[in-house]
Scaffold this active site. Sequence first.
Site, short mmCIF file in Angstrom:
data_model
loop_
_atom_site.label_atom_id
_atom_site.label_comp_id
_atom_site.label_asym_id
_atom_site.label_seq_id
_atom_site.Cartn_x
_atom_site.Cartn_y
_atom_site.Cartn_z
N ASP A 94 0.85 -1.19 0.00
CA ASP A 94 0.00 0.00 0.00
C ASP A 94 0.89 1.24 0.00
O ASP A 94 1.35 1.70 1.06
CB ASP A 94 -0.90 -0.02 1.23
N VAL A 95 1.16 1.76 -1.20
CA VAL A 95 2.02 2.94 -1.35
C VAL A 95 1.30 4.11 -1.99
O VAL A 95 1.76 5.24 -1.89
CB VAL A 95 3.29 2.60 -2.16
N LYS A 96 0.21 3.84 -2.70
CA LYS A 96 -0.60 4.88 -3.34
C LYS A 96 0.25 5.86 -4.15
O LYS A 96 0.06 7.07 -4.09
CB LYS A 96 -1.45 5.62 -2.31
N ARG A 97 1.17 5.33 -4.93
CA ARG A 97 2.04 6.18 -5.73
C ARG A 97 1.32 6.65 -6.99
O ARG A 97 0.45 5.96 -7.54
CB ARG A 97 3.31 5.42 -6.13
N THR A 124 -0.75 -0.37 -4.70
CA THR A 124 -1.84 0.59 -4.86
C THR A 124 -1.29 1.84 -5.55
O THR A 124 -0.12 2.20 -5.39
CB THR A 124 -2.46 0.98 -3.52
#
Length: 280
Positions: A94-97, A124
């Site tokens: 879960d890094v939402k880059r 993510t």
Amino acid sequence: METFGSRLIRATADRGPLCVGIDPHPALLLRWGLSDDLAGLTRFSQTVVDALGDRVAVFKPQSAFFERFGSRGLAVLESIIRQLRGMGALVLLDVKRGDIGSTVAAYADAYLDPSSPVYVDAVTASPFLGVGALAPMFDKARAHGGGVFVLALTSNPEGAGVQRARGADGRTVAQAIIDEIAQLNAGAEPLGSFGLVVGATVGPTGHDLSKVNGPLLAPGLGAQGGRPADLHTVFGDALGAVLPSYSREVLGAGPDPAALRAAVDRALTECRAALATGDQ
């Protein structure tokens, strides 16, 4: 090369439809009787791996809680990624880059290239610079059998003003994202490798998720207020593609390994019932 979508189907068939977050935030470390430092982070993470690594289909470490300890925290993250994958689990980081050009390509190299020390099965990603800007991630995922989960309808109240805004064609921003991911998954069998993140607490969305042909990650179950019974309301006809995700509801049962395993068993029982019938 086996695709991420195929591996995900096999993993959930073997271990059950469940994703467990690994979110070592300060309050949880203290609840476990651990110090909010590198030693506490290491002990927490290793306990989760040892207790659950061989019985949960997908783990979702939140990178930020490791990054806050700098390079030593990232070393812990690298270690648990290797261990979990070695135990047969899939790791969704879960890094939402999200960025453009060479920068998003570098993110793709960091997480989706097998030569990287933080190589994972999927990540993510944030699409709010445009879904097309994430093309290097999609390309790298295709090349190495990885997956990308793109934010679409998140449960935080601030998200609605952006995600539910309407464009010139009348679609919401979220629906445009949904439709673009569906196009990327078109024709994929048995399931596309590009998924969406849709919060379990968003309620009836009025959005069409039926043609995504990819996994639908549903965070927010348990301590964040979502219940398995809510999944049918949120996802409707797309319920069969849902991957329920728990974090604090499971992790809060620690540090006793038996209690952690019992919490996973309870979550799995509830999710199986909800996904099978849509009314549990």
